[in-house]
Enzyme design. Structure first.
Site, short mmCIF file in Angstrom:
data_model
loop_
_atom_site.label_atom_id
_atom_site.label_comp_id
_atom_site.label_asym_id
_atom_site.label_seq_id
_atom_site.Cartn_x
_atom_site.Cartn_y
_atom_site.Cartn_z
N ARG A 25 17.91 -21.15 -16.95
CA ARG A 25 18.36 -22.26 -16.11
C ARG A 25 19.85 -22.15 -15.75
O ARG A 25 20.51 -23.16 -15.55
CB ARG A 25 18.08 -23.62 -16.78
CG ARG A 25 16.60 -23.96 -16.88
CD ARG A 25 16.41 -25.37 -17.39
NE ARG A 25 14.99 -25.65 -17.59
CZ ARG A 25 14.51 -26.57 -18.42
NH1 ARG A 25 15.34 -27.30 -19.14
NH2 ARG A 25 13.21 -26.77 -18.53
N ARG A 29 22.22 -27.36 -12.23
CA ARG A 29 23.11 -28.51 -12.18
C ARG A 29 24.41 -28.37 -12.96
O ARG A 29 25.29 -29.21 -12.86
CB ARG A 29 22.35 -29.76 -12.63
CG ARG A 29 21.35 -30.23 -11.59
CD ARG A 29 20.49 -31.36 -12.09
NE ARG A 29 19.51 -30.88 -13.06
CZ ARG A 29 18.63 -31.69 -13.65
NH1 ARG A 29 18.64 -32.99 -13.41
NH2 ARG A 29 17.75 -31.20 -14.50
N ASP A 75 10.25 -22.31 -9.65
CA ASP A 75 9.69 -23.17 -10.69
C ASP A 75 8.34 -22.60 -11.11
O ASP A 75 7.63 -22.00 -10.29
CB ASP A 75 9.52 -24.60 -10.17
CG ASP A 75 9.28 -25.59 -11.30
OD1 ASP A 75 8.12 -25.77 -11.70
OD2 ASP A 75 10.26 -26.17 -11.80
#
Length: 343
Positions: A25, A29, A75
């Protein structure tokens, strides 16, 4: 030719001058440039399904964090959607399947997806990313393990227990195998297509491995992961099964090159069980909430536990979205500075 092939050499078990490092990841963000781009879009799926944007986000951590690999921004749930079961990605809640698998009729209606037809946007994102990277670092492709994909398709969303999915294994095991067969066939074709598109290494994520007892995990997960590994002979395969500490010796028999460890596993205990496999991991993602010096010391301790060779430094799960990017940089820099001292 790759300018930086540390990851691939480590995955193949070759000696490297230092330990390669990347983060699950890493594209997301924690980076302000990601948040700026995402704010301009309708949502997560627009980003995943627009190859040029997915490629841009894939490369951001290579630029910002100086990691040794890029992982394609996508994803695991693109696979069930390609099979005919669409999902939504809800802010602050995660994935949701408006329709779920409840019966044999539901399984029969699913297709084995054609990668170019149904997942072409991911393959194009890989091709665009490869051109833009221009050999700087390897590109990692990935897919979810069949059991984890089944869990979402039956449950419909994330869950603490996945009791609907687990019930299926007890109540209708043959139906579970029929569904796993279709997921596995789709996943094999998808990962093979990722390799053709340019992925240098692929990773299989079994995010919900740890909710099954060992005997069911062997029957409903390991056997299908083994099929996937056998079907991808041309690039190294990494298997990351969160919570499946009991399956390490089984993974050692798989035709994969790397075994990912979560943060609850001790690499000193795992290493004697896996032969010449490379290990990946496994800093606790929450360790990155510490001070800079705490992050540095935790990273050094992790490196000492894994030893000098056959290790790819990573976290024991994906980096959390509220993590300070500067602490991530400390993690990456510490691996690069300290790991040569172990050689």
């Amino acid at each position: 030719m790759l300018k930086n092939d540390l990851l691939l050499r480590a995955a193949r078990g070759e000696q490297t001058e230092r330990t390669p490092v990347w983060l699950m990841r890493q594209a997301g963000r924690i980076l302000p440039e990601y948040r700026e781009l995402r704010a301009r879009l309708s949502g997560f799926k627009e980003l995943v399904e627009t190859p040029e944007l997915a490629a841009e986000v894939t490369i951001q951590p290579v630029d910002a964090l100086d990691v040794d690999a890029a992982i394609i921004f996508s994803d695991i749930l693109v696979v069930p959607e390609a099979m005919g079961l669409s999902y939504e990605m809800l802010e602050a809640r995660g994935p949701l399947f408006p329709e779920t698998i409840k019966s044999a009729h539901d399984v029969e209606r699913l297709r084995v997806a054609d990668p170019e037809e149904h997942l072409g946007y991911v393959l194009e994102a890989i091709r665009v990313t490869k051109r833009a990277l221009n050999g700087r670092v390897p590109l990692i492709g990935f897919a979810g393990a069949p059991w984890t994909i089944l869990a979402y398709m039956v449950e419909g969303h994330g869950s603490k227990t996945f009791s609907k999915a687990r019930r299926l294994l007890y109540a209708e095991p043959e139906l579970a195998h029929q569904l796993l067969r279709k997921i596995t066939d789709t996943t094999i074709a998808y990962l093979q297509a990722q390799v053709v598109a340019g992925a240098n290494l692929v990773q299989v994520f079994d995010s919900w491995a740890g909710i099954l007892p060992p005997h069911q995990y062997q029957e409903f997960s390991t056997r299908y992961i083994a099929e996937i590994c056998r079907a991808i002979p041309d690039v190294p395969v990494t298997v990351f099964a969160k919570g499946a500490f009991f399956a390490v010796e089984d993974f050692a028999q798989l035709p994969c090159r790397t075994i990912g460890l979560d943060w609850n596993q001790d690499p000193r205990l795992v290493r004697p069980l896996v032969g010449d496999k490379t290990l990946q991991g496994n800093l606790d993602p929450c360790a990155l909430y510490g001070t800079r010096e705490q992050v540095r010391q935790a990273t050094i301790e992790m490196l000492r536990q894994f030893g000098p060779h056959r290790h790819i430094a990573n976290l024991g799960h994906g980096v959390y979205p509220d993590t300070d990017a500067d602490n991530v940089r400390v993690f990456v820099e510490t691996v690069k500075e300290f790991s040569p001292q172990l050689r």
